[in-house]
Design a protein around this motif. Structure first.
Motif, mmCIF file in Angstrom:
data_model
loop_
_atom_site.group_PDB
_atom_site.id
_atom_site.type_symbol
_atom_site.label_atom_id
_atom_site.label_comp_id
_atom_site.label_asym_id
_atom_site.label_seq_id
_atom_site.Cartn_x
_atom_site.Cartn_y
_atom_site.Cartn_z
ATOM 1 N N ALA A 55 0.829 -1.206 0.000
ATOM 2 C CA ALA A 55 0.000 0.000 0.000
ATOM 3 C C ALA A 55 0.865 1.258 0.000
ATOM 4 C CB ALA A 55 -0.922 0.004 1.216
ATOM 5 N N ALA A 56 2.061 1.150 0.587
ATOM 6 C CA ALA A 56 2.983 2.287 0.605
ATOM 7 C C ALA A 56 3.782 2.406 -0.687
ATOM 8 C CB ALA A 56 3.936 2.164 1.793
ATOM 9 N N GLY A 57 3.584 1.467 -1.607
ATOM 10 C CA GLY A 57 4.273 1.531 -2.892
ATOM 11 C C GLY A 57 5.575 0.774 -2.948
ATOM 12 N N HIS A 72 14.820 6.516 0.021
ATOM 13 C CA HIS A 72 13.976 7.632 -0.407
ATOM 14 C C HIS A 72 12.667 7.611 0.381
ATOM 15 C CE1 HIS A 72 11.658 4.766 -2.781
ATOM 16 N NE2 HIS A 72 12.737 4.433 -3.463
ATOM 17 N N ASP A 73 11.866 8.637 0.185
ATOM 18 C CA ASP A 73 10.684 8.838 1.026
ATOM 19 C C ASP A 73 9.679 7.692 0.933
ATOM 20 O OD1 ASP A 73 11.740 11.196 1.890
ATOM 21 O OD2 ASP A 73 10.542 12.481 0.560
ATOM 22 N N THR A 74 9.555 7.094 -0.257
ATOM 23 C CA THR A 74 8.614 5.980 -0.399
ATOM 24 C C THR A 74 9.006 4.813 0.490
ATOM 25 O OG1 THR A 74 8.069 6.590 -2.683
ATOM 26 C CG2 THR A 74 7.624 4.317 -2.017
ATOM 27 N N HIS A 75 10.297 4.485 0.480
ATOM 28 C CA HIS A 75 10.763 3.392 1.321
ATOM 29 C C HIS A 75 10.646 3.732 2.800
ATOM 30 C CE1 HIS A 75 13.305 1.461 -2.106
ATOM 31 N NE2 HIS A 75 12.094 0.923 -2.028
ATOM 32 N N GLN A 122 8.472 6.787 16.614
ATOM 33 C CA GLN A 122 9.710 7.383 16.135
ATOM 34 C C GLN A 122 9.602 7.869 14.679
ATOM 35 O OE1 GLN A 122 11.989 7.981 18.443
ATOM 36 N NE2 GLN A 122 10.457 6.952 19.725
ATOM 37 N N PRO A 123 10.266 8.990 14.362
ATOM 38 C CA PRO A 123 10.343 9.436 12.959
ATOM 39 C C PRO A 123 11.028 8.362 12.109
ATOM 40 C CG PRO A 123 11.128 11.140 14.470
ATOM 41 C CD PRO A 123 10.972 9.883 15.286
ATOM 42 N N PRO A 124 10.745 8.330 10.814
ATOM 43 C CA PRO A 124 11.234 7.229 9.978
ATOM 44 C C PRO A 124 12.739 6.992 10.033
ATOM 45 C CG PRO A 124 9.555 8.452 8.797
ATOM 46 C CD PRO A 124 9.818 9.209 10.069
ATOM 47 N N ARG A 125 13.550 8.037 9.942
ATOM 48 C CA ARG A 125 15.000 7.818 9.921
ATOM 49 C C ARG A 125 15.521 7.360 11.279
ATOM 50 N NH1 ARG A 125 17.096 8.954 5.130
ATOM 51 N NH2 ARG A 125 15.971 10.415 3.782
ATOM 52 N N VAL A 126 14.921 7.837 12.356
ATOM 53 C CA VAL A 126 15.284 7.347 13.678
ATOM 54 C C VAL A 126 14.869 5.882 13.813
ATOM 55 C CG1 VAL A 126 14.897 7.632 16.153
ATOM 56 C CG2 VAL A 126 15.126 9.643 14.686
ATOM 57 N N LEU A 127 13.708 5.550 13.268
ATOM 58 C CA LEU A 127 13.228 4.178 13.292
ATOM 59 C C LEU A 127 14.201 3.252 12.573
ATOM 60 C CD1 LEU A 127 11.106 1.980 13.790
ATOM 61 C CD2 LEU A 127 9.900 2.792 11.746
ATOM 62 N N VAL A 128 14.664 3.663 11.397
ATOM 63 C CA VAL A 128 15.605 2.844 10.631
ATOM 64 C C VAL A 128 16.879 2.619 11.437
ATOM 65 C CG1 VAL A 128 17.066 2.764 8.574
ATOM 66 C CG2 VAL A 128 14.675 3.474 8.385
ATOM 67 N N ARG A 129 17.402 3.678 12.063
ATOM 68 C CA ARG A 129 18.608 3.526 12.866
ATOM 69 C C ARG A 129 18.365 2.565 14.027
ATOM 70 N NH1 ARG A 129 23.274 6.343 14.303
ATOM 71 N NH2 ARG A 129 23.378 6.886 12.093
ATOM 72 N N GLY A 130 17.223 2.684 14.663
ATOM 73 C CA GLY A 130 16.922 1.777 15.770
ATOM 74 C C GLY A 130 16.835 0.325 15.327
ATOM 75 N N LEU A 131 16.242 0.092 14.164
ATOM 76 C CA LEU A 131 16.162 -1.269 13.638
ATOM 77 C C LEU A 131 17.551 -1.808 13.316
ATOM 78 C CD1 LEU A 131 13.063 -0.851 11.282
ATOM 79 C CD2 LEU A 131 13.111 -1.921 13.537
ATOM 80 N N GLY A 191 7.168 3.283 3.817
ATOM 81 C CA GLY A 191 6.872 1.860 3.881
ATOM 82 C C GLY A 191 7.429 1.208 5.132
ATOM 83 N N VAL A 192 8.642 1.596 5.517
ATOM 84 C CA VAL A 192 9.246 1.061 6.741
ATOM 85 C C VAL A 192 8.367 1.380 7.943
ATOM 86 C CG1 VAL A 192 11.168 1.346 8.355
ATOM 87 C CG2 VAL A 192 11.625 1.056 5.910
ATOM 88 N N ARG A 193 7.929 2.625 8.018
ATOM 89 C CA ARG A 193 7.100 3.023 9.155
ATOM 90 C C ARG A 193 5.757 2.287 9.140
ATOM 91 N NH1 ARG A 193 5.713 9.252 11.051
ATOM 92 N NH2 ARG A 193 5.634 8.774 13.274
ATOM 93 N N ALA A 194 5.158 2.158 7.958
ATOM 94 C CA ALA A 194 3.868 1.467 7.855
ATOM 95 C C ALA A 194 3.995 -0.002 8.238
ATOM 96 C CB ALA A 194 3.318 1.604 6.433
#
Length: 338
Positions: free
Chosen positions: A62-64, A140-143, A101-110, A146-149
């Motif tokens: 759904a997030a593309g 990029h923003d789409t990914h 968490q904001p997306p980029r912080v979320l990615v770092r945490g993962l 999607g990570v957050r979703a």
């Protein structure tokens, strides 16, 4: 492990220790300093694996998103989240924190969640890397969306409730990686790879039959035995076997488990599962074609020994580098006061 990976690990570890010790970190993706602490609770249910897997796949598409490694990696990192609690009692609080968490912080945490296991099991960490290499990309923003979703979908459907218990038996009730990967591939044309993981009920039956060797009386297990699965998928058969041992009062960590798998994504899922399920220090996962590589099991064990030695060398280098940098700063401070 490639040399640049080693250099990255060393540099990152040194910088994190120094900057967080001094409190001057300005990295906008650093979860320690940039993450939000306003964490409203989220509605969580301990959904069956099939429901969780489908929710993850739907959220991603759904997030593309079209890649499989990113959504599967999100679930893997959440399953590996190092903070466990008895009865997964802290799962709701942790889920609320992660979801906020904001997306980029979320990615770092993962990424940090996965990297935590390098020191514990560098061989399994390396096998699982296809699920986490994307965390080092400039997404990029789409990914990012999607990570957050995907993270929120997995959290709402209870990924931490399934995998956040301190008891490995409780974490072994389900093979989440199998459900997630097969659901994603169903959306992405699973038939193109011809991959179907063994259903849990069938795995349980096979494990019981193999354990008893067809006898009506249960065969006593011998401590220190090894088991080999040349077409392991994400390890579902060994999950059932480990649970069977636990019900008999035995610790699966006293056994040896060797899982071999052709598909890198499934092998990565098996490596994650070996950690989540607590299969112990003699659980190994190899990725390759057992027909073309008849010595794959032996090569996997040898690679694990080499990586453990390499890990020790890296950690020694990190400790030395931190000590040297700290000494240099102390000397600079001393000279400045004279």
């Amino acid at each position: 492990m490639p040399a640049d990976s080693t250099a990255t690990i060393v540099t990152k570890a040194i910088d994190q220790v120094i900057t967080h010790r001094e409190g001057d970190c300005t990295d906008p993706s650093c979860a320690r300093h940039a993450g939000t602490t306003n964490c409203p609770p989220i509605t969580v249910s301990r959904s069956p694996g099939s429901v969780l897997g489908e929710a993850v796949a739907e959220a991603w598409h759904a997030a593309g998103g079209s890649r499989l490694d990113i959504p599967a990696g999100v679930v893997a990192a959440l399953a590996l989240w190092p903070q466990k609690s008895p009865g997964a009692e802290a799962a709701d609080t942790i889920a609320a924190y992660i979801a906020a968490q904001p997306p980029r912080v979320l990615v770092r945490g993962l990424a940090d969640s996965a990297d935590y296991y390098y020191r514990l099991r560098p061989d399994l960490w390396a096998t699982a890397r296809p699920l986490f290499d994307w965390t080092r990309e400039d997404l990029h923003d789409t990914h990012l969306a999607g990570v957050r979703a995907v993270a929120r979908a997995a959290l709402r459907h209870g990924v931490l409730q399934h995998t956040g218990d301190t008891d490995p038996a409780e974490r072994s009730r389900i093979d989440l990686m199998s459900w997630v990967i097969t659901s994603l591939r169903h959306h992405h044309s699973r038939r193109s790879l011809g991959e179907y993981h063994t259903p849990p009920d069938i795995s349980n039956l096979i494990a019981t039959v193999l354990a008893d060797e067809g006898s009506t009386e249960r065969r006593p297990h011998r401590r220190g035995e090894w088991a080999l699965e040349p077409t392991a998928g994400t390890g579902g058969l060994f999950r059932s076997a480990a649970q069977d041992l636990r019900r008999a009062g035995e610790d699966p960590a006293e056994r040896g488990w060797v899982m071999l798998e052709l598909d890198p994504l499934a092998a990565a899922g098996a490596a994650v599962n070996a950690l989540v399920w607590g299969l112990g220090p003699r659980a190994f996962v190899g990725c390759g074609d057992v027909l073309a590589q008849p010595n794959l099991a032996e090569d996997t064990l040898a690679r694990a020994r080499d990586m453990a030695r390499h890990r020790d060398d890296v950690m020694d280098l990190i400790r030395f580098a931190i000590a040297t940098r700290t000494t240099d700063r102390l000397l600079d401070a001393l000279m400045a006061t004279n």
